[in-house]
Design a protein around this motif. Structure first.
Motif, mmCIF file in Angstrom:
data_model
loop_
_atom_site.group_PDB
_atom_site.id
_atom_site.type_symbol
_atom_site.label_atom_id
_atom_site.label_comp_id
_atom_site.label_asym_id
_atom_site.label_seq_id
_atom_site.Cartn_x
_atom_site.Cartn_y
_atom_site.Cartn_z
ATOM 1 N N PRO A 39 0.822 -1.302 -0.032
ATOM 2 C CA PRO A 39 0.007 -0.103 -0.055
ATOM 3 C C PRO A 39 0.922 1.240 -0.137
ATOM 4 O O PRO A 39 0.538 2.271 -0.624
ATOM 5 C CB PRO A 39 -0.895 -0.186 1.419
ATOM 6 N N TYR A 42 2.295 2.032 -3.635
ATOM 7 C CA TYR A 42 1.196 2.415 -4.269
ATOM 8 C C TYR A 42 0.755 3.986 -3.990
ATOM 9 O O TYR A 42 0.691 4.721 -5.051
ATOM 10 C CB TYR A 42 -0.399 1.650 -3.734
ATOM 11 N N LEU A 43 0.857 4.297 -2.760
ATOM 12 C CA LEU A 43 0.542 5.773 -2.397
ATOM 13 C C LEU A 43 1.549 6.735 -2.980
ATOM 14 O O LEU A 43 1.228 7.829 -3.520
ATOM 15 C CB LEU A 43 -0.028 6.185 -0.984
ATOM 16 N N THR A 113 4.069 7.053 5.436
ATOM 17 C CA THR A 113 3.081 7.046 4.353
ATOM 18 C C THR A 113 1.678 7.586 5.087
ATOM 19 O O THR A 113 0.835 8.174 4.195
ATOM 20 C CB THR A 113 2.868 5.489 3.848
ATOM 21 N N TYR A 138 -6.072 3.195 -0.972
ATOM 22 C CA TYR A 138 -4.886 2.914 -0.262
ATOM 23 C C TYR A 138 -5.138 2.352 1.125
ATOM 24 O O TYR A 138 -4.858 1.366 1.620
ATOM 25 C CB TYR A 138 -4.287 4.266 0.073
#
Length: 1508
Positions: A39, A42-43, A113, A138
């Motif tokens: 995750p 991805y973000l 994050t 997310y």
């Protein structure tokens, strides 16, 4: 591995152990480092792109809400938790406890994050984003990662106890709970933003304020579907068009881009042309010509270039985004067969742990759902893009209409422009969806072959051979079918033409009693049309079977080659059913490719047509300068002006020098074609000025020669966008002689004017135009012969009260083009034009004294006027006068030009009733009924009854049998796949192949039988319903035709019958096919896994609910959308016809705003319609994916009892269910939408009918009438209950062979006598007797064939001259030639190439009016009736022929009773007696001599006509 070891330390377990374990488990370190960071990766990847997007999409900020605060609090706790994990791990390491680097690096990355996620949450709030997709994904990924770690933690706790590493266990539980909380919060929607530029309409589209999940599943649309299922939807129930989709935004943007791209292309072309010119000077002649041709081709090709560039600059990015969605969708599409392959391997491997099966089941479900979401997002984006494209192009085309030059107007008709908007733009919209198919479909086909090669080796290539084999077969079928369709269309056109002629001339057909004859003609054409349709439908069935059987043929050939070529080739479940799934994908791609190529080819043609139209020449805005300053003395000045209509034509005005002083009245006079209208066009800037200049001071108002009215109320036509000033309005209408008309209109000034002013007479239209101009209070008035269409006395009134020295416009500058010479002495100045040049100019007296061209013109004009009307008082020009009575205008100054009906003459008095038919609404005809609710079961019953109960039963049985064959084929394949392998080979392979092939062939034949049965059943039903409709309409009374516009009837006979012919059978065939397919799939799943029944029941309930909501609302939206399209086309048509008037009034912006409004109203309905399709597809595909999931889950649960073949059989069928569900509802919706045609056709079966044509008991064997004696006994006639009587207590006896003239003022009831005599309307009281026989006791056909009428308007039909003279084919050629000789037509017909077989065009347009009138007389002579009714039958012939015909009538009909209805009194002076009617009663009845001597009403009529 080295990096992994450094991060995690030595691995305590490998992947194989994890995968094959009964309970899946990953190492703590792997979960912490890899799973937790997915995750985060991805973000961080999304962050730069998403932040740029946010910076450019400011929608206003959102105030801090409870949701936002909760997000921030949970986020802060998560950050604290992550970093506490880091610090605790560091502390542990300092205490000497061994910890891998991953255990503190991973929480640190996650914590940072989460900080980034909190930053983005705040940024979204400041930019007004209510629901975030990026952050929702997310948190979803984070939650999945947290679940994996949580399950490991729980497993670890169960194995080793909680106390070991308790801190990390607690943080794992807390982390999972907090992430779940964030996920829930991000599923919710925040408050709307403040200071938003978006529309603050409370009824705005809910999409903007819905959550991300709601957006991607289209659940925000559910509210409207619910409302549509509960009540009839109206436009107000729909949301206004979104700002980004509105015409104001899109068209303004399109104009900017078009101008930019167009000017760039013109610059390039100019450079090319100059380069070519230089080259051509140097080169030889031949080379120069070749280059010229090349340049021409290039310029033609480059016409569409600017338009393409405009599309790309406007919509390119959005289209690329949609393409990305489609590519991602294809990735998931091809992943499904791969997972299915693994799943079938799992079923085969009994030792594999069960969790793997569940994992594959959920993987297939997830892949299916993701495929659905991306595919539907692609479709949604394409449809939104299509709607925007249509808005842009409609706007550009509409604006082009307002600036087209006269040369351009010759190149485009109204019909062509409407086609550009309706057909060509639709082709471009289709291309948006199909374009990606042109390159993606081949890629899909290649990928399918690669995957099939992996499964079956070279045998996969045999599919290509099957495709190549089917290609010529389909080509032959298509070619043959197109021939039948052409034949069918030819007959359909013939039928439409004849139907139109019948409906247009229904009154004449009824008067002559020809209904049966014409019905037989129509039915004969219809029989041939249906014959061609039947053959076409049989071929269509063959082509459909060929397409559907291609999957079977490919499968059969592949498997046969694979297994028979080599004994060691084993066809197991994995190979068989994964191949089947891939072949289904291959077939879809293969069928999609021709559609895509066809769409691209058609769109290219449409693009070129649109580009050619948008590149047409425009008017030069500087051709006429509007000067508002007061420095110029004259209002209008032309200096040395030379003008032409287009650059290519010769000048129409030359060397014009003209100065019109302010406040003067200038008359422009000249012969036809002298250039009078051109002079006004030059003043308006409509002409191309080759020399000189035009200056016009102040605002102008223009009245064109061809009156132009809007399809709106009378009031709106006069106000023309200005504010209502009641006093001024009344003064204007009074001066323009409109008051008497307004009083007779059903709703006064609020009365609606029909399209093209159909319900107004020519004079009324012209006076409305004049009133519009006067109401504007302009400073200059340009009037193009406004007095030509009105009666002389009305013209005099208008001149005195509006145009003349004491009229409303006395202080304005007026330029009046006129042919009315008696007003010329009262004008200030006269300009006399000859061949486009000013011959003379001056006052009336000056020009007479000069005795030049004008004086000569005046003398010839007066002489021409006096010749045909000796004894008439000179009241000026009567050109174009419409006289509806015997000149009552002197007595009642304004009634002569009174209200006309749509049919237009006093001889069709039934139409007088139409004005009161809808008096409350101000309309003049009945509106067409629109379907809102769902169609009742009775309509389906009527359709099935028309098809035939026996055929219906056969259809159901044939569908059942062919589907049973399909099931058997699939089941046989599953048995084949389960055959045991002995010594590396399967036994009975030849038997398996043979039976599989045989079942496929039998199924194909069954499919052909049931498809052909449905399509041919549709033809039978259509035949029955058409006959009923035709018979019903032909037997309807005249009142029905007066109240029902011909367009509505033609719609029934064309569009609705077309739906019955081909659309309904085609869609019913689809519904039945998909329904039985669905039942088969459910049966397969239930047979393979009986437990699946538990899941199928609730899913069926959901399916029924979705279907109900969708169909109800979708049908309503489609009907509303169709209704909202017509006003756009009507507005375009009106604007095209009246563009010069709109430009003259400088009112373009108001018309553009109306166009924008109409397009937006249409888009307002189109958008929900498009979203409804996406809502349905998404939800049904989710349901289908649910069925796949349950089939896979139950297969996993019962795999010990389930063979791989049965599991493959079940799952490969389940994977098809999404498409089947979707298309079944779509097809059913189409059936619902089109079955309305059955209801619309049957609607006219219930209307009142005329009396029977024949009554058996009457007149059998009798010759009747023998004398022609007519007796009216206290006869009264009323056109409709509730109206005043048209005839009141008429009692008169007309002896046999007597010649009677009938006269009276307009509306006195002259024609009503003829109407009553022929029973077009039944008597209100009293009776009419002919030779002692009460006509009410006779059949209508018996009565009407014995009475002959020659109407004023001659009616001929499309067909041979012989057919027109003798439709019933009762007379010999000799009789016909005798009749032609008596009517002075013999020589004319003898000179025609085909003589009696000469083809008359529609309405006999290839004959003159006089000739048509003579043909009608010849027709009457052939009938030799005892009673003849003449309605001004010789009005259109010259004087000499008239005298001859009158003498012929006297001799030929001396034994008949003749009633002459006179509009000109001089035609009845030689009658035996004259009947004078007034207000529906007989005022006088005697010989002409006695009536003149009495000096009563008849004498006053003679005086008014100048004959006394």
């Amino acid at each position: 591995m080295g990096a992994g070891s450094a991060l995690c330390g030595p691995r305590d377990g490998d992947w194989n152990q994890t995968w094959h374990a009964n309970i899946p488990g990953l190492t703590w370190c792997f979960e912490s480092s890899i799973i937790a960071c997915i995750p985060c990766a991805y973000l961080w990847i999304c962050f730069p792109f998403y932040y740029c997007y946010l910076r450019h999409r400011n929608k206003g900020y959102i105030r801090m809400s409870h949701i936002f605060k909760a997000k921030m609090v949970l986020g802060f706790i998560l950050v604290v938790l992550c970093f506490s994990d880091v610090f605790f791990t560091v502390w542990e390491k300092s205490q000497g406890i061994p910890r891998t680097p991953a255990l503190f690096i991973s929480p640190a990355v996650v914590g940072i994050t989460v900080v980034l996620a909190l930053f983005l949450t705040q940024a979204e709030r400041m930019m007004g984003i209510q629901s975030s997709g990026v952050l929702l994904i997310y948190w979803l990924l984070s939650f999945v990662a947290a679940l994996v770690m949580l399950s490991s933690s729980i497993q670890h706790t169960l194995e080793k106890g909680f106390l070991e590493d308790h801190f990390h266990h607690v943080t794992a539980y807390l982390y999972s709970g907090l992430v779940l909380g964030q996920l829930v919060l991000f599923c919710l929607v925040d408050h709307p933003p403040f200071f938003s530029k978006a529309d603050n309409n409370p009824n705005q589209c809910p999409e903007a304020s819905s959550s991300f999940l709601s957006k991607i599943t289209y659940w925000w649309f559910s509210g409207l579907l619910w409302k549509g299922s509960q009540q009839a939807l109206g436009v107000d129930d729909l949301w206004p068009v979104r700002k980004q989709d509105s015409s104001d935004e899109i068209v303004a943007w399109a104009e900017r881009e078009w101008k930019k791209c167009h000017s760039r292309t013109q610059q390039t072309q100019q450079k090319m042309e100059s380069a070519k010119f230089k080259k051509s000077q140097k080169a030889a002649t031949g080379t120069a010509e070749a280059e010229e041709t090349e340049a021409l081709l290039q310029s033609k090709h480059s016409q569409s270039g600017p338009l393409l560039r405009m599309f790309w600059s406007m919509f390119g990015t959005y289209f690329l985004l949609s393409t990305v969605c489609l590519v991602i969708c294809d990735v998931f599409l091809f992943s499904t067969p791969k997972v299915l392959r693994l799943f079938l391997k799992f079923i085969e491997d009994q030792a594999a742990p069960s969790w793997i099966g569940y994992f594959y089941a959920f993987s297939m479900f997830l892949l299916g759902c993701l495929q659905t979401l991306f595919e539907q997002r692609y479709m949604y984006m394409c449809l939104v893009l299509g709607l925007r494209l249509r808005t842009a192009l409609t706007g550009l085309v509409y604006r082009k209409i307002l600036v087209m030059s006269n040369a351009s107007r010759k190149e485009a008709t109204t019909g062509e422009i409407v086609n550009l908007i309706s057909v060509d733009v639709q082709k471009l919209m289709d291309l948006i969806i199909y374009f990606n198919g042109t390159w993606l479909a081949p890629i899909r086909i290649i990928i399918c072959f690669v995957f099939l090669w992996q499964l079956l080796g070279p045998s996969a290539l045999t599919a290509i051979a099957v495709f190549l084999l089917l290609l010529p077969l389909n080509f032959v079928i298509t070619k043959k079918r197109s021939q039948f369709q052409e034949t069918q269309m030819k007959y359909k056109d013939e039928r439409a033409k004849l139907t139109n002629a019948i409906l247009s001339n229904i009154k004449v057909i009824k008067l002559y009693g020809w209904e049966k004859t014409f019905m037989e003609k129509v039915l004969e054409i219809r029989k041939q049309e249906l014959q061609a349709l039947k053959r076409s439908q049989i071929l269509f069935s063959a082509s459909l079977v060929s397409f559907h059987s291609s999957v079977f043929l490919i499968t059969f050939v592949m498997f046969a080659v694979y297994t028979l070529v080599d004994n060691t080739h084993v066809l197991d479940a994995e190979k068989a059913f994964v191949s089947l799934t891939l072949i289904n994908i291959l077939n879809t791609a293969h069928s999609f490719l021709p559609f895509s190529i066809n769409a691209a080819v058609q769109a290219r043609v449409s693009l070129n047509r649109l580009a050619a139209f948008l590149n047409l020449e425009e008017l030069n805005p500087e051709s006429s300068s509007r000067n508002t300053s007061g420095c110029v003395q004259a209002s209008i000045t032309i200096r040395n002006g030379t003008f032409c209509w287009s650059k290519e034509t010769s000048p129409c005005l030359r060397s014009i020098d003209l100065s019109v002083p302010q406040g003067s009245l200038l008359a422009v006079v000249g012969q036809v074609g002298a250039g009078k209208s051109s002079l006004l066009a030059a003043l308006l800037g409509e002409l191309h000025a080759t020399d000189g200049c035009v200056t016009v001071k102040g605002t102008a108002a223009y009245v064109p020669q061809q009156a132009w009215v809007l399809s709106a109320s009378v009031e709106d036509n006069i106000l023309f966008g200005k504010q209502m000033d009641e006093t001024w309005f009344n003064r204007v209408t009074e001066a323009c002689a409109l008051h008497p008309d307004l009083e007779t209109f059903p709703a006064g000034q609020k009365s609606e004017i029909g399209e093209k002013g159909i319900n107004l007479s020519g004079g009324q239209k012209q006076r409305v135009n004049l009133a519009r101009a006067v109401y504007q209070k302009a400073s200059i008035y340009l009037l193009d012969d406004p007095l030509s269409a009105v009666d002389a006395h009305v013209g005099q009134h208008i001149f005195e009260h509006v145009l003349g020295p004491s009229g409303l416009l006395k202080d304005k500058t007026r330029v009046l083009v006129t042919h009315t010479i008696n007003i010329l002495p009262q004008v200030d100045n006269i300009v006399f034009l000859v061949d486009g040049m000013i011959s003379e100019t001056g006052s009336y007296q000056e020009l007479l004294q000069r005795n030049g061209a004008f004086a000569e013109f005046l003398r010839s004009h007066v002489a021409a006027e006096e010749k045909p009307r000796a004894g008439f008082p000179a009241v000026g020009d009567t050109k174009g006068t419409i006289t509806t009575g015997n000149g009552p205008s002197q007595e009642k100054p304004l009634s002569g030009d009174s209200v006309k009906s749509a049919v237009g003459r006093e001889t069709t008095p039934v139409s007088q009733d139409c004005t009161s038919a809808a008096a409350t609404s101000g309309g003049l005809t009945k509106a067409e009924r629109t379907q809102h609710s769902r169609v009742s079961a009775g309509v389906y019953g009527a359709y099935l009854k028309a098809t035939g109960p026996a055929l219906c039963v056969y259809i159901v049985l044939s569908f059942t049998c062919q589907q049973a064959m399909a099931f058997s084929r699939g089941y046989w394949l599953s048995l084949w796949a389960d055959d045991p392998v002995l010594n590396g080979t399967q036994q009975h392979t030849e038997l398996r192949v043979g039976v599989f092939g045989a079942l496929g062939v039998v199924q194909a034949l069954g499919r052909f039988a049931c498809t052909a049965a449905v399509l041919l059943g549709g033809v039978l039903a259509s035949h029955q319903l058409f006959q009923q409709l035709l018979s019903s309409v032909m037997r309807s009374p005249m009142l029905f035709f007066e109240q029902t516009p011909i367009g509505h009837l033609l719609n029934r006979f064309s569009r609705d019958i077309d739906a019955l012919d081909s659309v309904i059978p085609d869609k019913l065939k689809s519904v039945l096919g998909f329904l039985f397919n669905l039942l088969e799939i459910c049966l397969v799943i239930v047979v393979a896994t009986p437990w699946a029944t538990m899941a199928l029941v609730p899913l069926t309930v959901l399916y029924t609910a979705f279907q109900h909501f969708y169909v109800t609302t979708s049908c309503q939206l489609r009907h509303m959308e169709a209704a909202s399209r017509s006003p756009i086309y009507s507005h375009i048509s009106e604007t095209f016809q009246g563009s010069s008037v709109i430009r003259a009034y400088k009112d373009q912006q108001r018309f553009i705003s109306k166009s924008n409004f109409l397009v937006d109203e249409n888009q307002r309905i189109c958008f929900p319609g498009a979203v409804a399709d996406r809502w349905l597809a998404t939800n049904l595909e989710f349901l289908g994916n649910g069925i796949v999931l349950f089939a896979a889950l139950f297969a996993t649960m019962s795999r010990t009892q389930l063979s791989p073949g049965t599991a493959g059989f079940s799952l490969s069928y389940a994977l098809q269910i999404t498409g089947v569900l979707n298309w079944m509802v779509r097809s059913w919706t189409e059936v619902e939408n089109n079955i309305v045609s059955v209801e619309r056709v049957r609607e006219y079966l219930r209307t009142p009918k005329e009396a029977p044509g024949t009554l058996n008991s009457k007149l059998q064997g009798q010759v009747w009438p023998t004398e022609g004696r007519i007796e009216f006994r206290n006869y009264s006639l009323c056109y409709r209950p509730g109206l005043e009587l048209a005839l009141r207590g008429v009692s008169v006896t007309i002896n046999g062979h007597e010649k009677i003239g009938i006269t009276g003022r307009t509306g006195a009831g002259k024609s009503s006598l003829a109407v009553g005599l022929l029973r077009l309307v039944e008597a209100a009281e009293g009776a009419i007797l002919i030779d002692g026989q009460d006509i009410a006791q006779l059949g209508l056909h018996d009565l009407r064939t014995k009475v002959t009428v020659i109407p004023q308007d001659p009616v001929l039909f499309s067909g041979s001259l012989r057919m027109n003279l003798d439709p019933l084919n009762q007379h010999t050629d000799a009789d016909i030639w005798t009749a032609l000789e008596l009517t002075q037509l013999k020589n004319f017909v003898a000179d025609l190439p085909e003589q009696l077989e000469y083809k008359c065009t529609d309405q006999g347009e290839n004959l003159s009016t006089g000739q048509k009138q003579l043909v009608c007389l010849a027709r009457a002579l052939l009938r030799k009736a005892k009673i003849l009714i003449l309605d001004e039958a010789t009005a259109a012939v010259d004087l000499e022929t008239d005298v001859q015909i009158q003498s012929m009538l006297r001799t030929q009909f001396r034994d008949s009773t003749v009633l002459t209805i006179a509009h000109r009194v001089n035609t009845i002076l030689d009658c035996d007696r004259i009947l004078v009617l007034e207000n529906g009663r007989i005022a006088e009845c005697d010989t002409p001599e006695h009536l003149i001597a009495q000096k009563g009403l008849f004498y006053s009529l003679l005086e008014e006509s100048g004959l006394a």
